[in-house]
Design a protein around this motif. Structure first.
Motif, PDB file in Angstrom:
ATOM      1  N   PHE A 221       0.832  -1.201   0.000  1.00  0.00           N
ATOM      2  CA  PHE A 221       0.000   0.000   0.000  1.00  0.00           C
ATOM      3  C   PHE A 221       0.869   1.254   0.000  1.00  0.00           C
ATOM      4  CE2 PHE A 221      -3.605  -2.677   1.290  1.00  0.00           C
ATOM      5  CZ  PHE A 221      -4.628  -2.074   0.586  1.00  0.00           C
ATOM      6  N   GLY A 222       1.896   1.278   0.838  1.00  0.00           N
ATOM      7  CA  GLY A 222       2.762   2.449   0.914  1.00  0.00           C
ATOM      8  C   GLY A 222       3.507   2.716  -0.376  1.00  0.00           C
ATOM      9  N   LEU A 223       4.050   1.666  -0.978  1.00  0.00           N
ATOM     10  CA  LEU A 223       4.800   1.832  -2.225  1.00  0.00           C
ATOM     11  C   LEU A 223       3.886   2.212  -3.384  1.00  0.00           C
ATOM     12  CD1 LEU A 223       7.311  -1.147  -1.879  1.00  0.00           C
ATOM     13  CD2 LEU A 223       7.818   1.304  -1.669  1.00  0.00           C
ATOM     14  N   SER A 224       2.645   1.755  -3.336  1.00  0.00           N
ATOM     15  CA  SER A 224       1.685   2.161  -4.368  1.00  0.00           C
ATOM     16  C   SER A 224       1.466   3.665  -4.337  1.00  0.00           C
ATOM     17  CB  SER A 224       0.345   1.437  -4.167  1.00  0.00           C
ATOM     18  OG  SER A 224       0.486   0.045  -4.360  1.00  0.00           O
ATOM     19  N   ILE A 225       1.393   4.210  -3.116  1.00  0.00           N
ATOM     20  CA  ILE A 225       1.228   5.662  -2.970  1.00  0.00           C
ATOM     21  C   ILE A 225       2.471   6.395  -3.457  1.00  0.00           C
ATOM     22  CG2 ILE A 225       1.151   7.515  -1.250  1.00  0.00           C
ATOM     23  CD1 ILE A 225      -1.556   6.505  -1.730  1.00  0.00           C
ATOM     24  N   VAL A 226       3.647   5.880  -3.127  1.00  0.00           N
ATOM     25  CA  VAL A 226       4.887   6.519  -3.581  1.00  0.00           C
ATOM     26  C   VAL A 226       4.923   6.575  -5.103  1.00  0.00           C
ATOM     27  CG1 VAL A 226       7.399   6.327  -3.673  1.00  0.00           C
ATOM     28  CG2 VAL A 226       6.202   5.873  -1.526  1.00  0.00           C
ATOM     29  N   ALA A 227       4.642   5.436  -5.739  1.00  0.00           N
ATOM     30  CA  ALA A 227       4.667   5.381  -7.201  1.00  0.00           C
ATOM     31  C   ALA A 227       3.652   6.349  -7.795  1.00  0.00           C
ATOM     32  CB  ALA A 227       4.382   3.956  -7.670  1.00  0.00           C
ATOM     33  N   ALA A 228       2.425   6.320  -7.259  1.00  0.00           N
ATOM     34  CA  ALA A 228       1.373   7.185  -7.798  1.00  0.00           C
ATOM     35  C   ALA A 228       1.708   8.657  -7.610  1.00  0.00           C
ATOM     36  CB  ALA A 228       0.039   6.853  -7.128  1.00  0.00           C
ATOM     37  N   ALA A 229       2.290   8.992  -6.471  1.00  0.00           N
ATOM     38  CA  ALA A 229       2.604  10.397  -6.183  1.00  0.00           C
ATOM     39  C   ALA A 229       3.551  10.982  -7.220  1.00  0.00           C
ATOM     40  CB  ALA A 229       3.201  10.522  -4.787  1.00  0.00           C
ATOM     41  N   TYR A 230       4.536  10.182  -7.648  1.00  0.00           N
ATOM     42  CA  TYR A 230       5.517  10.699  -8.597  1.00  0.00           C
ATOM     43  C   TYR A 230       5.058  10.591 -10.035  1.00  0.00           C
ATOM     44  CZ  TYR A 230       8.673  11.257  -4.699  1.00  0.00           C
ATOM     45  OH  TYR A 230       9.232  11.673  -3.517  1.00  0.00           O
ATOM     46  N   VAL A 231       3.976   9.857 -10.286  1.00  0.00           N
ATOM     47  CA  VAL A 231       3.436   9.760 -11.642  1.00  0.00           C
ATOM     48  C   VAL A 231       2.314  10.772 -11.858  1.00  0.00           C
ATOM     49  CG1 VAL A 231       2.218   8.280 -13.284  1.00  0.00           C
ATOM     50  CG2 VAL A 231       4.062   7.328 -11.894  1.00  0.00           C
ATOM     51  N   ILE A 232       1.360  10.837 -10.928  1.00  0.00           N
ATOM     52  CA  ILE A 232       0.191  11.709 -11.141  1.00  0.00           C
ATOM     53  C   ILE A 232       0.115  12.878 -10.166  1.00  0.00           C
ATOM     54  CG2 ILE A 232      -1.132   9.788 -12.112  1.00  0.00           C
ATOM     55  CD1 ILE A 232      -2.747   9.751  -9.467  1.00  0.00           C
ATOM     56  N   GLY A 233       1.087  12.992  -9.269  1.00  0.00           N
ATOM     57  CA  GLY A 233       1.063  14.090  -8.312  1.00  0.00           C
ATOM     58  C   GLY A 233       1.025  15.448  -8.993  1.00  0.00           C
TER      59      GLY A 233
END
Length: 223
Positions: A43-55
């Motif tokens: 869950f945490g790494l999913s947020i990290v990945a998403a933050a840098y892609v769609i942030g």
């Protein structure tokens, strides 16, 4: 065009969060130990990945509770809030649908409910309390780290790590929601108790987020 990009980003980000986070629970189970920690990290790494892609596109809320906090803090308006919540729920349903497909073609669901949340430990009152507290901590962190542009390069990592430790505490208790969309998607396909108790994992995160936003209004630095 930009608004449609924002909505698509929220759909995509939430779908990935549900597929990867709940998917790790489906594949590994959530027993305290290796599976428990692996799911928290997923869950945490999913947020990290998403933050840098769609942030940089939508702000990477991918969570109605986060969008509510941003609304209260006046970073988005009501129309954007409604659009984001609809996109997030749609994304969660898409992510859960792919998980359901994987189970249908032979993947063993170690959770028996596509990683849906539950209230078995302590009952409804306890589930409400723990989800309010965990969401409060998570959303307060988001509000703080995203308020300072100088922290933009590390915000995704901070938020992802916060979601990880929130899951480490919450998984044995409720499966950890802190995100109504994340709970809605799997519950729709799991049915039964997951669907009957779904209201807990909608109400509690929204209350926790509102509390975090109001607290942050009081403690945030004045310009």
């Amino acid at each position: 065009m930009d608004k449609m990009k924002n909505i698509c980003a929220e759909v995509l980000g939430t779908a990935v969060l549900v597929f990867m986070g709940c998917g790790s629970a489906v594949v590994l189970g959530c027993d305290v130990g290796g599976g428990h920690l692996a799911v928290a990290l997923a869950f945490g790494l999913s947020i990290v990945a998403a933050a840098y892609v769609i942030g940089g596109v939508s702000g990477c809320h991918i969570n109605p509770a986060v969008s509510l906090a941003m609304l209260i803090d006046k970073r988005i308006n009501m129309r954007t809030f409604i659009e984001y919540v609809c996109a997030q729920v749609a994304g969660a349903i898409i992510g859960a649908a792919f998980l359901r497909l994987f189970v249908a073609i032979g993947v063993t669901d170690q959770t028996g409910g596509l990683g849906s949340n539950g209230v078995a430990v302590g009952g409804l009152g306890w589930a409400l309390l723990i989800e309010i507290i965990l969401t409060y901590i998570f959303v307060l962190t988001i509000l703080g780290v995203t308020a300072d542009p100088s922290k933009g390069s590390v915000a995704g990592i901070v938020i992802g790590l916060t979601l990880t430790f929130v899951h480490i505490v919450g998984i044995p208790l409720t499966g950890t929601s802190v995100n109504p969309a994340r709970s809605i998607g799997p519950a729709i396909f799991a049915g039964g108790a997951a669907l009957a108790d779904l209201w807990v994992f909608i109400v509690a995160p929204m209350l926790g987020a509102a509390g975090a936003a109001l607290s942050y209004k009081y403690i945030k630095p004045t310009k």
